[in-house]
Design a protein around this motif. Structure first.
Motif, mmCIF file in Angstrom:
data_model
loop_
_atom_site.group_PDB
_atom_site.id
_atom_site.type_symbol
_atom_site.label_atom_id
_atom_site.label_comp_id
_atom_site.label_asym_id
_atom_site.label_seq_id
_atom_site.Cartn_x
_atom_site.Cartn_y
_atom_site.Cartn_z
ATOM 1 N N GLY A 31 0.811 -1.205 0.000
ATOM 2 C CA GLY A 31 0.000 0.000 0.000
ATOM 3 C C GLY A 31 0.850 1.263 0.000
ATOM 4 O O GLY A 31 0.558 2.238 -0.706
ATOM 5 N N ARG A 32 1.919 1.240 0.804
ATOM 6 C CA ARG A 32 2.816 2.386 0.864
ATOM 7 C C ARG A 32 3.509 2.604 -0.486
ATOM 8 O O ARG A 32 3.674 3.742 -0.941
ATOM 9 N N LEU A 33 3.899 1.519 -1.136
ATOM 10 C CA LEU A 33 4.529 1.620 -2.455
ATOM 11 C C LEU A 33 3.560 2.198 -3.479
ATOM 12 O O LEU A 33 3.930 3.042 -4.297
ATOM 13 N N LEU A 34 2.325 1.705 -3.453
ATOM 14 C CA LEU A 34 1.334 2.178 -4.416
ATOM 15 C C LEU A 34 1.107 3.686 -4.282
ATOM 16 O O LEU A 34 0.930 4.382 -5.289
ATOM 17 N N ARG A 35 1.122 4.188 -3.054
ATOM 18 C CA ARG A 35 0.951 5.638 -2.866
ATOM 19 C C ARG A 35 2.105 6.412 -3.503
ATOM 20 O O ARG A 35 1.949 7.564 -3.910
ATOM 21 N N SER A 36 3.271 5.758 -3.612
ATOM 22 C CA SER A 36 4.423 6.359 -4.306
ATOM 23 C C SER A 36 4.416 6.033 -5.794
ATOM 24 O O SER A 36 5.386 6.312 -6.501
ATOM 25 N N ARG A 37 3.337 5.384 -6.242
ATOM 26 C CA ARG A 37 3.157 5.001 -7.656
ATOM 27 C C ARG A 37 4.178 3.957 -8.105
ATOM 28 O O ARG A 37 4.693 3.985 -9.231
ATOM 29 N N VAL A 38 4.483 3.038 -7.197
ATOM 30 C CA VAL A 38 5.377 1.911 -7.478
ATOM 31 C C VAL A 38 4.678 0.645 -6.984
ATOM 32 O O VAL A 38 3.912 0.691 -6.016
ATOM 33 N N ALA A 39 4.937 -0.508 -7.645
ATOM 34 C CA ALA A 39 4.336 -1.768 -7.197
ATOM 35 C C ALA A 39 5.249 -2.933 -7.544
ATOM 36 O O ALA A 39 6.072 -2.846 -8.459
ATOM 37 N N PHE A 40 5.102 -4.017 -6.798
ATOM 38 C CA PHE A 40 5.677 -5.298 -7.225
ATOM 39 C C PHE A 40 4.522 -6.197 -7.623
ATOM 40 O O PHE A 40 3.372 -5.992 -7.219
ATOM 41 N N HIS A 41 4.830 -7.203 -8.457
ATOM 42 C CA HIS A 41 3.771 -8.033 -9.055
ATOM 43 C C HIS A 41 4.319 -9.450 -9.208
ATOM 44 O O HIS A 41 5.248 -9.674 -9.988
ATOM 45 N N HIS A 42 3.783 -10.387 -8.442
ATOM 46 C CA HIS A 42 4.233 -11.779 -8.565
ATOM 47 C C HIS A 42 3.125 -12.724 -8.105
ATOM 48 O O HIS A 42 2.090 -12.291 -7.589
ATOM 49 N N SER A 43 3.351 -14.024 -8.282
ATOM 50 C CA SER A 43 2.315 -15.019 -8.013
ATOM 51 C C SER A 43 2.030 -15.194 -6.527
ATOM 52 O O SER A 43 1.056 -15.847 -6.149
#
Length: 423
Positions: free
Chosen positions: A252-264
């Motif tokens: 959530g904190r990353l998303l607010r900085s407009r960054v994300a990780f994405h994995h299974s």
């Protein structure tokens, strides 16, 4: 407001062949709109369609997307089976194997990413199902990374099928290579580490948003966290309360900085319900995904960076294949948004010229568990199991006969029968 998308000529050709009753093999670049061919014929389906995809994550994504359109859709992924009598069932191919062993099949079978025919683990199931497909089952095979689609067409024709090949070579968005070390922009002083420095330089040079592929889950998360702390401040992304609860921390904190990780390791609800929609809307600056889930990525960004030559697949480390690279770099460039897509590289990581279609070959000489299953089904129908398995062997993806070991036995039986008739 309705978005009207006019099909390209090659998409129209594929639809025309399908409506005329042909099987269709489609070869077109990643992101060019292969799935749209199936979407165009949904209303005209005269029976059930099984749409197979490589991963469970992608199956869930398609289920949600098509249900939002009001389609009658079910799902079968091994761990989930729902609405199996629907007009369209999104599935992993392995869930359909028993059906084809019984000699049954849907009205239309779609195999998305059919290059898995050559996969050392899963390829035998793809080959067997295509070999066993009954004449009344129409086939639609889709890929952007096969160098010899004509050989697939020839194989299916040898099995008595009416097949047409539709090829489209032009990417919807041209792709260029950018050497990160040659960018003039300087990384911020707080950027720590090799990749954070290079990625922040690329963003400052207006090459974002960027889709980064990392070898492992933990590495993807660590890189995303490092980037979020290094990137220049930008208007924070406002999440709904539901999104915040679902994403949790630290995502959530990353998303607010407009960054994300994405994995299974993330839930489907987080991947397809939060990260992917935000990426498609251009709300994220960077998404760091794992290479192992590359086939399940369902969005594009302006630039793509592949940070390694190997990745973790379960308990094994695998070298990235040329066709996998092609698929990853193929996610660079958003149709209708970008005039050019960028492959971001350094001398140490995969380059654009290393990404090309692979020539499909059989994964294994003979898949004995499948052959035994064929014999079991034949016995259950009161048929000669040896004749059944010999027939299947002649339909496999090979230009030379594959011997099962019972051919001579049948020759002697037939000779004895012929001799008895003669007497």
């Amino acid at each position: 407001m309705v978005n009207l998308i006019i099909p390209d000529k090659w998409q129209q050709d594929a639809v025309k062949f399908l409506r005329e009753g042909f099987d269709v093999v489609v070869q077109a670049p990643t992101g060019s709109g292969k799935t749209y061919i199936f979407e165009l014929i949904y209303d005209a389906l005269k029976g059930q369609a099984i749409y197979t995809v490589p991963t469970r994550a992608l199956a869930n994504d398609k289920l949600a997307e098509w249900r939002q359109r009001g389609w009658d859709v079910g799902i079968a992924t091994g761990d989930l089976a729902e609405n199996l009598d629907a007009k369209v069932v999104v599935a992993t191919l392995e869930t359909q194997k028993a059906r084809f062993l019984r000699g049954e099949g849907p009205r239309l079978l779609v195999i998305d990413e059919y290059q898995l025919l050559a996969d050392p683990v899963r390829g035998t199931n793809y080959e067997l199902i295509l070999s066993l497909a009954p004449p009344e089952t129409q086939l639609l095979l889709l890929s952007g990374s096969v160098a010899n689609p004509h050989e697939i067409v020839d194989w299916l024709r040898r099995n008595g099928r009416r097949v047409e090949l539709v090829e489209h070579r032009q990417r919807p968005v041209p792709l260029e290579e950018v050497m990160l070390s040659e960018l003039p922009a300087r990384a911020p002083a707080n950027a720590r580490g090799y990749w954070p420095k290079l990625i922040t330089r690329a963003l400052i040079a207006d090459l974002g948003p960027i889709l980064v592929f990392a070898p492992r889950r933990l590495g993807a998360e660590d890189l995303a966290i490092s980037l979020a702390s290094a990137l220049p401040a930008e208007e924070p992304l406002v999440l709904t309360q539901e999104q915040s609860v679902l994403a949790g921390e630290p995502l959530g904190r990353l998303l607010r900085s407009r960054v994300a990780f994405h994995h299974s390791g993330l839930s489907y609800a987080v991947r397809a319900g939060i990260i992917e929609p935000l990426a498609k809307k251009g709300q994220l600056r960077v998404v760091v995904a794992t290479m192992g889930l590359a086939a399940g990525i369902n969005f594009s960004m302006r630039s793509v960076l592949v940070t390694g030559t190997h990745y973790q697949a379960g308990n094994f480390q695998r070298q990235v294949r040329a066709d996998e690279l092609l698929q990853m770099f193929g996610r660079a460039g958003r149709r209708g948004l970008d005039e050019i897509g960028y492959a971001l590289v350094t001398p140490e990581i995969p380059r654009l010229h290393e990404a090309f279609p692979s020539k499909l070959r059989r994964a294994d000489p003979v898949d004995w568990p499948s052959m035994i299953a064929v014999m079991g089904e034949a016995t259950g129908r009161g048929e000669d199991p040896f004749r059944a398995v010999t027939k299947v062997a002649t339909h496999l993806f090979s230009t030379r006969p594959l011997l099962i070991g019972v051919e001579k036995f049948h020759e002697r039986i037939e000779q004895s029968a012929a001799g008895a008739v003669a007497e």
